[in-house]
Design an enzyme around this catalytic site. Structure first.
Site, PDB file in Angstrom:
ATOM      1  N   GLU A 154      -6.708   4.670   7.943  1.00  0.00           N
ATOM      2  CA  GLU A 154      -6.464   6.085   7.617  1.00  0.00           C
ATOM      3  C   GLU A 154      -7.672   6.692   6.909  1.00  0.00           C
ATOM      4  O   GLU A 154      -7.974   7.876   7.077  1.00  0.00           O
ATOM      5  CB  GLU A 154      -5.180   6.208   6.778  1.00  0.00           C
ATOM      6  N   GLY A 195       2.533   2.015  10.831  1.00  0.00           N
ATOM      7  CA  GLY A 195       3.511   3.096  10.711  1.00  0.00           C
ATOM      8  C   GLY A 195       4.214   3.456  12.012  1.00  0.00           C
ATOM      9  O   GLY A 195       4.868   4.495  12.094  1.00  0.00           O
ATOM     10  N   SER A 197       3.449  -2.334  10.338  1.00  0.00           N
ATOM     11  CA  SER A 197       4.896  -2.343  10.579  1.00  0.00           C
ATOM     12  C   SER A 197       5.567  -3.658  10.211  1.00  0.00           C
ATOM     13  O   SER A 197       6.492  -4.093  10.904  1.00  0.00           O
ATOM     14  CB  SER A 197       5.193  -1.969  12.044  1.00  0.00           C
ATOM     15  N   ASN A 214       0.865  -1.183   0.000  1.00  0.00           N
ATOM     16  CA  ASN A 214       0.000   0.000   0.000  1.00  0.00           C
ATOM     17  C   ASN A 214       0.901   1.232   0.000  1.00  0.00           C
ATOM     18  O   ASN A 214       1.520   1.544   1.019  1.00  0.00           O
ATOM     19  CB  ASN A 214      -0.886  -0.029   1.259  1.00  0.00           C
ATOM     20  N   TRP A 215       0.975   1.878  -1.142  1.00  0.00           N
ATOM     21  CA  TRP A 215       1.878   3.039  -1.251  1.00  0.00           C
ATOM     22  C   TRP A 215       1.281   4.292  -0.604  1.00  0.00           C
ATOM     23  O   TRP A 215       1.949   5.314  -0.497  1.00  0.00           O
ATOM     24  CB  TRP A 215       2.210   3.304  -2.729  1.00  0.00           C
ATOM     25  N   LYS A 216       0.028   4.241  -0.228  1.00  0.00           N
ATOM     26  CA  LYS A 216      -0.642   5.410   0.378  1.00  0.00           C
ATOM     27  C   LYS A 216      -0.424   6.646  -0.509  1.00  0.00           C
ATOM     28  O   LYS A 216      -0.396   6.516  -1.726  1.00  0.00           O
ATOM     29  CB  LYS A 216      -0.140   5.655   1.800  1.00  0.00           C
ATOM     30  N   GLU A 275      -5.307  -5.191  10.622  1.00  0.00           N
ATOM     31  CA  GLU A 275      -4.316  -4.137  10.829  1.00  0.00           C
ATOM     32  C   GLU A 275      -4.617  -3.391  12.135  1.00  0.00           C
ATOM     33  O   GLU A 275      -5.430  -2.462  12.145  1.00  0.00           O
ATOM     34  CB  GLU A 275      -4.361  -3.133   9.675  1.00  0.00           C
ATOM     35  N   HIS A 309      -9.385   1.142   5.025  1.00  0.00           N
ATOM     36  CA  HIS A 309      -8.112   1.335   5.724  1.00  0.00           C
ATOM     37  C   HIS A 309      -8.339   2.299   6.886  1.00  0.00           C
ATOM     38  O   HIS A 309      -9.117   3.245   6.776  1.00  0.00           O
ATOM     39  CB  HIS A 309      -7.066   1.890   4.758  1.00  0.00           C
ATOM     40  N   GLY A 364       2.789  -1.220   4.253  1.00  0.00           N
ATOM     41  CA  GLY A 364       2.791   0.193   3.893  1.00  0.00           C
ATOM     42  C   GLY A 364       4.199   0.665   3.568  1.00  0.00           C
ATOM     43  O   GLY A 364       4.719   0.441   2.487  1.00  0.00           O
ATOM     44  N   GLY A 365       4.847   1.299   4.542  1.00  0.00           N
ATOM     45  CA  GLY A 365       6.146   1.937   4.333  1.00  0.00           C
ATOM     46  C   GLY A 365       7.181   1.054   3.653  1.00  0.00           C
ATOM     47  O   GLY A 365       7.912   1.510   2.763  1.00  0.00           O
TER      48      GLY A 365
HETATM   49  C1  PEP Z   1      -0.722   0.014   5.943  1.00  0.00           C
HETATM   50  O1  PEP Z   1      -0.734   1.155   5.548  1.00  0.00           O
HETATM   51  O2  PEP Z   1      -1.632  -0.748   5.613  1.00  0.00           O
HETATM   52  C2  PEP Z   1       0.386  -0.424   6.788  1.00  0.00           C
HETATM   53  C3  PEP Z   1       0.331  -1.607   7.320  1.00  0.00           C
HETATM   54  O3  PEP Z   1       1.430   0.468   6.959  1.00  0.00           O
HETATM   55  P1  PEP Z   1       2.877   0.151   7.611  1.00  0.00           P
HETATM   56  O4  PEP Z   1       3.358  -1.147   6.998  1.00  0.00           O
HETATM   57  O5  PEP Z   1       3.718   1.300   7.202  1.00  0.00           O
HETATM   58  O6  PEP Z   1       2.703   0.028   9.066  1.00  0.00           O
END
Ligand code: PEP
Length: 250
Positions: free
Chosen positions: A95, A169, A209, A9-11, A163, A93, A230-231
């Site tokens: 966010e 994050g 994470s 997920n590049w957000k 999640e 999500h 994500g990241g």
């Molecule tokens: C996400 O955005 O779905 C996520 C899990 O982010 P991260 O891996 O950065 O915690």
């Protein structure tokens, strides 16, 4: 029976030069033993789909509107995602639930819209830190599942991403026992609601994470069918070892 899935997920990250990361992944994973999906910002979706057309990576959106078309400035319909080359869409999500006050009923309507055009709905659920500390995690998960999932789903068009909000994050990750407990609970609920076939066939991803240095142990949890990352999905140098760890767990 369930093919594992590594989804990125590049957000709201990624400009044209970042497509080079996708080229690197395509070269590294020509014939992976797991499914690979990248969900870039909408601005890169069509180009990424073009780039990956002959490769082992699928692309997806990060949200869609409930309607097919109309006066909804700034929004994108499921049909538009499909038209741009997406095969899946992340929905609900945390966010989006926070930034746009999306509730589970809206997520359910979006999932219906996604299914109507044959997109796989990756539905995100997870508890806040306060909810976990109050020992309410499973109640929250049960409520989100009940309200966010459409009434009709198949093992192919539904993916659940567990999640925990406090792990996204932040570098914090639940214990493997906590991950296993929630994943097993989700599977039981899916079986109860959709029957054994869909319940056992639907993939349940862990997200929050996931990094190169913790992926292998998370993937050893038997009920984890992959990850929503994500990241660490933004750079091939980070995402590749996560994908390899998932391949090694098969
Ligand atoms: C996400 O955005 O779905 C996520 C899990 O982010 P991260 O891996 O950065 O915690």
């Amino acid at each position: 029976m369930r093919r594992k899935l590594a989804a990125g997920n590049w957000k709201m990250n990624g400009l044209s030069p970042d497509l080079a990361e996708v080229e690197t992944l395509l070269k590294t994973f020509k014939n992976p033993s797991v499914d690979l999906l990248l969900c870039p910002p909408a601005t890169l979706l069509h180009r990424m789909a073009h780039l990956t057309a002959d490769g082992a990576i699928s692309v997806g959106g990060q949200d869609c509107h409930t309607a097919t078309s109309g006066a909804h400035t700034g929004d994108i319909s499921a049909e538009m995602l499909r038209d741009a080359g997406a095969t899946a869409v992340i929905l609900g999500h945390s966010e989006r639930r926070t930034d746009h006050e999306e509730d589970s009923e809206q997520v359910r309507a979006k999932a219906r819209a996604a299914h109507a055009v044959d997109l796989t709905a990756i539905i995100c659920i997870g508890e806040s830190l306060a909810q976990r500390e109050a020992a309410n995690t499973l109640d929250i998960i049960a409520g989100q599942l009940a309200a966010s999932l459409p009434d009709i789903a198949t093992a192919e068009n539904l993916v659940i991403a567990y999640e925990p909000i406090w792990a996204i994050g932040t570098g914090k990750v639940p214990t493997l026992a906590q991950i296993g407990e929630v994943h097993d609970f989700i599977r039981t609920r899916l079986e109860r609601r959709f029957g054994a076939g869909v319940g056992r066939g639907t993939r349940i991803l862990y997200g929050g994470s996931v990094k190169p240095d913790n992926a292998a142990q998370i993937f050893r949890v038997p009920s984890v069918d992959g990850a929503l990352v994500g990241g660490a999905s933004l750079k091939a140098v980070d995402f590749s070892p996560i994908i390899k760890a998932l391949e090694d767990s098969v």
